[in-house]
Design an enzyme around this catalytic site. Sequence first.
Site, short mmCIF file in Angstrom:
data_model
loop_
_atom_site.label_atom_id
_atom_site.label_comp_id
_atom_site.label_asym_id
_atom_site.label_seq_id
_atom_site.Cartn_x
_atom_site.Cartn_y
_atom_site.Cartn_z
N SER A 681 28.38 44.27 33.04
CA SER A 681 28.43 45.24 34.13
C SER A 681 29.44 46.36 33.90
O SER A 681 29.54 47.27 34.72
CB SER A 681 28.74 44.54 35.45
OG SER A 681 30.02 43.93 35.40
N LYS A 724 32.97 42.82 44.52
CA LYS A 724 33.40 44.04 43.83
C LYS A 724 33.73 45.15 44.82
O LYS A 724 34.71 45.87 44.66
CB LYS A 724 32.32 44.49 42.85
CG LYS A 724 32.14 43.54 41.67
CD LYS A 724 31.05 44.00 40.72
CE LYS A 724 30.92 43.06 39.53
NZ LYS A 724 29.88 43.49 38.57
#
Length: 809
Positions: A681, A724
């Site tokens: 990611s 996140k």
Amino acid sequence: MIAHEHNTAIYPLMPLRDIVIFPHVVAPLIVGRGRSIKALEYAMANRLEIFLTTQLDTSVNSPSPKDVHKIGTIAAVLQLLRLPDGTIKALLEGRRRGCIDSFVDNNDFFMAQVEEFSVEAVDDSQIVAYQRNLLASFKRYVSGNKSMSNDVAASVSKITHPAKFIDVLASHLPVKTAEKQTILETVNLVARYDLVLEMLNRETEIISLEGAIHAKVKKKLAKNQRDYYLNEQMRVIKEEMGNGRDEQGAELDELVERLKNKKLSKEANEKVEHELKKLRMMPPSSAEATVVHNYIDCILSLPWYHKTRKKLDINKAEEIMDEDHFGLRNPKERILEYLAVQAQVKKISGPILCLVGPPGVGKTSLCKSVARAMGRKFTRLSLGGVRDEAEIRGHRRTYIGAMPGRIIRSLQKVKVNNPVFCLDEVDKMSADFRGDPASALLEVLDPEQNAAFSDHYLDLDYDLSDVFFITTANSLYNIPVPLQDRMEIITIEGYTEEDKSAIAKGFLVPKQMKTNGFKAGEVIFNGDSIMEIIRRYTREAGVRNLERSIASMYRKIARHRLQNNKTTRYRITRRGVAKYLGTPKYRFGMAEDKDATGLVNGLAWTAVGGEILQIETVLLPGKGKLLITGKLGDVMQESAQAALSYVRSRTSRLGIADDFYEKVDIHVHVPEGAIPKDGPSAGITMTTSIVSALLKLPVRRDLAMTGEVTLRGRVLPIGGLTEKLLAAKRANMTCVLVPKENEKNVKDVPDNILNSLRIEFVDHVDEALEKAIIVKDNDSLFKECESELFCPDIMVHNAPLAAAGSAAH
């Protein structure tokens, strides 16, 4: 018999720790000391004999010349075999007696000048008489010693040579090493015969005494059996006379009474009756009687059909969970839906619940709240570090000290068949040669199978279908897929700062106030003081460190109050926090004070919540080498290579010379290099960092991003979005770039996080570059060209690669 010395020669010498090798005897040895190995190898290589002598003190690991006996055996090395562990197996044959005259200097091993003993035989008739006497005594000894075969006596009787006969016979005697050394040092043959005969007669007497002792023990055992028979007769007589039962009878009566009052399954009832019959026939002192008694007691102590009966009120359950836990809206809703269905059908059905989240977010305490809401008893089993299948299924009764598994033992303690059962830390199990406990849990957590759970110790089917199992874990990564398939996963995200502040005021401060002996109003925390602790002294998804910090402040206040005899109130302000907790541990706000070139804020997921992951890139004179540092895993390193390949394919549109990589090295670094990092990611973050460094254009410091990148620039979806975004909020970010395909996951993010961040969805890397990189005068980052991949070179002056002969805008 006359003995004299002659034949002086130099031999390699090997000290023996606790053994004597006689002449005429072949003996195998395992040799591990380096000097001894070298002496053997030297003798074997040069076809020499070796001198063997016993140490004076067996505890000395590196003997010197003064640590060995003078008299020993000159032996031939028949065979050497080197073993895998570095030692040597040697086969040696004793040849002659010898005495050390002097030692010869040698660094690798001992060498000595040895004088040999030779023996001349006289008076054969005397020797023959000794041999007959010794052979008769030795046969008596062998016949009484069951550990020695009769073939030994037969082989000794065939030896006719007088010296060989006595030496071989002496080697079979189980006497101490010192006594064997005395035999070896007795050079005179007649004196040696006398000494061995004396030792042999002594050992024969010892064997005879051992036989007598064994006979007495056997007789005593027979007496015990007779006593048991008589005791049984006495017990029957007492029963007939009505004078009561003995202690064993009382215990049996108790078990029978418990069986009458206990509702068991048909199989279990038959099993207990069968075991009771066996127990009646056993002597009370036997070990088997104890095993059978414990087994019956285990069956009778289980709550086979005993349940907690209480009607489930769904509204009351919601109130209890709200009272015990702040926030956690989605997990609470999932649990309440599950309880509502259970209340309607009157039976637990469907998959087992699995609460997954970072440490300290309240997974285990939420299980307790579920038990309180349902009005059921609660039991907890920690699976952290469990690596033995028997911990779940129990041990078979054939093993000494066998016991049921921890599932059955927990039900024995809780005394009901329908508790709320928390299997804590289910992701911390491991497997070894004793089995895989995760595989054993497949039966426990499968609603289709656990109605007939089989414990190895119990050896009966036990119904676990009424037990409400809830498991907890920090990560799904370590849970086997078949086990995940049997559970309904409920994710618990970390708390926001507002959640932590509310939890501290409503739960943690009152709890620590009571724990540390304060009354209400004696210590007052201002609202901004709690937030100061959260922002600058803790960095976690849960609230454990926050609670520790508050507890630490209460302890310091208590000490200060007692030392100064003050009863005044304490008011904790934002600035006063440092007085009690010291220098702030963490920096609050943006990671950087200003926009920087090549420095981009990424987002990472960890088992303890989300984190800001900065990625920085610098250019160095070189030949196109890509340097990647920061303890990155294989996937993350491949993401950096894919990012560079994408940038090279877009050089014309970005205004970068096509041959830029031939004259510079690109160094990509992820700080906090001691922490391992991996995952795809960070691809979009690495691409932005490389482009920013090449163009010498800064990146917005208030912006974070996450997403996987393909070679064609597509931004692929990622996991852990809520964690996140929470990390971005904690770092005071204002904008977050998220893959377009993750737009569907935003609905699961709490509103207070969404309201504090501007989330922009990107489908291609070019969109992310346009939003993240700051371009002067609102100019476009990309240049116009007909083809995206192969358009004419565009050279722009004042570029970051001026030293390399290229330019960028």
